[in-house]
Design an enzyme around this catalytic site. Structure first.
Site, PDB file in Angstrom:
ATOM      1  N   GLY A  26       0.824  -1.212   0.000  1.00 40.02           N
ATOM      2  CA  GLY A  26       0.000   0.000   0.000  1.00 40.02           C
ATOM      3  C   GLY A  26       0.851   1.252   0.000  1.00 40.02           C
ATOM      4  O   GLY A  26       2.028   1.203  -0.370  1.00 40.02           O
ATOM      5  N   LEU A  81       0.543   3.653  -2.021  1.00 44.58           N
ATOM      6  CA  LEU A  81       0.956   3.573  -3.425  1.00 44.58           C
ATOM      7  C   LEU A  81       1.456   4.915  -3.962  1.00 44.58           C
ATOM      8  O   LEU A  81       0.917   5.965  -3.647  1.00 44.58           O
ATOM      9  CB  LEU A  81      -0.219   3.089  -4.287  1.00 44.58           C
ATOM     10  N   HIS A  82       2.512   4.849  -4.768  1.00 43.14           N
ATOM     11  CA  HIS A  82       3.055   6.032  -5.448  1.00 43.14           C
ATOM     12  C   HIS A  82       3.277   5.669  -6.910  1.00 43.14           C
ATOM     13  O   HIS A  82       2.975   4.528  -7.330  1.00 43.14           O
ATOM     14  CB  HIS A  82       4.343   6.513  -4.758  1.00 43.14           C
ATOM     15  N   GLY A  96       5.711   4.769  -8.546  1.00 38.52           N
ATOM     16  CA  GLY A  96       6.487   3.539  -8.772  1.00 38.52           C
ATOM     17  C   GLY A  96       5.547   2.344  -8.863  1.00 38.52           C
ATOM     18  O   GLY A  96       5.613   1.540  -9.809  1.00 38.52           O
ATOM     19  N   HIS A  97       4.639   2.221  -7.864  1.00 38.36           N
ATOM     20  CA  HIS A  97       3.668   1.119  -7.896  1.00 38.36           C
ATOM     21  C   HIS A  97       2.761   1.237  -9.128  1.00 38.36           C
ATOM     22  O   HIS A  97       2.464   0.247  -9.785  1.00 38.36           O
ATOM     23  CB  HIS A  97       2.756   1.161  -6.665  1.00 38.36           C
ATOM     24  N   GLY A 124       9.602  -3.709  -8.635  1.00 42.26           N
ATOM     25  CA  GLY A 124      10.360  -2.526  -9.027  1.00 42.26           C
ATOM     26  C   GLY A 124      11.855  -2.711  -8.812  1.00 42.26           C
ATOM     27  O   GLY A 124      12.281  -3.436  -7.912  1.00 42.26           O
ATOM     28  N   LYS A 153      13.887  -0.526  -7.716  1.00 37.33           N
ATOM     29  CA  LYS A 153      14.443   0.159  -6.529  1.00 37.33           C
ATOM     30  C   LYS A 153      14.812  -0.878  -5.468  1.00 37.33           C
ATOM     31  O   LYS A 153      15.819  -0.756  -4.796  1.00 37.33           O
ATOM     32  CB  LYS A 153      13.461   1.164  -5.950  1.00 37.33           C
ATOM     33  N   ARG A 209       8.321   5.439   1.984  1.00 37.59           N
ATOM     34  CA  ARG A 209       8.955   5.984   3.193  1.00 37.59           C
ATOM     35  C   ARG A 209       9.437   7.433   3.013  1.00 37.59           C
ATOM     36  O   ARG A 209       9.862   8.049   3.992  1.00 37.59           O
ATOM     37  CB  ARG A 209      10.124   5.100   3.629  1.00 37.59           C
TER      38      ARG A 209
END
Ligand code: PAF
Length: 281
Positions: A31, A33-34, A36-37, A147, A149, A187
């Protein structure tokens, strides 16, 4: 879009979809979410008949002193974003359903989980491998999206899928960055204004390392030294690690040769940020 909390129910629904010959794309998330997601979800939407996103803050991948309780949770906002991206099902289980009383089974991908982030987060990747295995068993996807990252996570999941003959393909998508280069992360909201600005040093140090290598530098120690100096100038709370490792085995390299992963974890305030790039030496 349907929100399903029950393990049994999502299994029944997806079994029917599979019988109809529909392919299933899966994006596991915790969750908050940004972009990237969302880039993973959009890719899944393009490549599959059915798209499932799981939202589950997995307790077994957090250490006792880590941010499990404080981890950002905003289900309503996440659900709206999923709907906008054309998700068919959100799987939203609770911890009691995923880890009922008497739960005893864990998945451990040896060696790969003990280096880089695994050194300072013991047990983290065992928790990740376990929950991802459970989610794959529940959803039964044809394709699952991760992802870059979380490069170490992606490498571990790929290894696990191959080692355990799991019948799906893993797709690893590029890191999505803010305009100034900071890798998007749930984060990042822990950062205050000053820390947020300072944190761009991470991406700049990775780009400097890449440039150094492209110019012919082969000495990993020298490159790490340069990166450390750049990051220290930004006055982080603590540098957890800066490492150059073989992009498959994750073993440290002394001389840059072939595909290497330059990875780091650095604390700015309350946020432990990770980032990486892959460079061909
Ligand atoms: O990358 C994450 O958000 C998590 O580690 C994952 C893969 C959803 C497992 O909890």
């Amino acid at each position: 879009m349907k929100i399903i909390k029950s393990i049994k129910k999502i299994q029944q629904i997806l079994a029917k979809e599979r019988l109809k010959g529909r392919s299933i794309g899966f994006v596991p998330t915790m969750g908050a979410l940004h972009e990237g997601h969302l880039s993973l979800i959009r890719q899944a939407r393009r490549e599959n008949d059915i798209v499932v996103v799981s939202i589950f803050v997995n307790p077994t991948q957090f250490g006792p002193k880590e941010d499990f309780k404080k981890y950002p949770r905003n289900f309503k906002k996440d659900a709206l974003l999923c709907e906008k991206c054309g998700v068919d099902f959100i799987f939203y289980p609770d911890a009691k359903a995923m880890y009922p009383k008497g739960y005893k089974t864990y998945v451990n991908v040896e060696d790969l989980g003990n280096v880089l982030c695994g050194k300072s987060r013991p047990g983290h990747f065992k928790g990740v491998a376990t929950v991802v295995t459970k989610l794959f068993n529940i959803i039964g996807p044809d394709l699952a999206y991760f992802g870059s990252k979380d490069a170490q996570q992606a490498i571990i999941i790929k290894r696990m899928v191959e080692d355990l003959n799991m019948p799906l393909k893993i797709k690893v998508m590029p890191t999505v960055r803010e305009k100034d280069g900071l890798a998007m992360s749930s984060r990042n909201i822990y950062l205050n204004k000053k820390e947020r600005k300072a944190a761009t040093a991470l991406f700049h140090s990775l780009k400097a390392a890449e440039k150094f290598i492209k110019k012919g530098e082969k000495d990993a120690g020298k490159i790490i030294h340069l990166m450390r100096r750049m990051i220290q100038e930004a006055q982080p709370k603590k540098i957890d690690y800066i490492e150059i490792v073989d992009a498959q085995s994750l073993l440290p390299v002394k001389k840059i040769k072939g595909k290497v992963l330059i990875a780091l974890a650095v604390w700015f305030g309350k946020a432990r940020l990770i980032d990486n790039i892959i460079v061909h030496g």
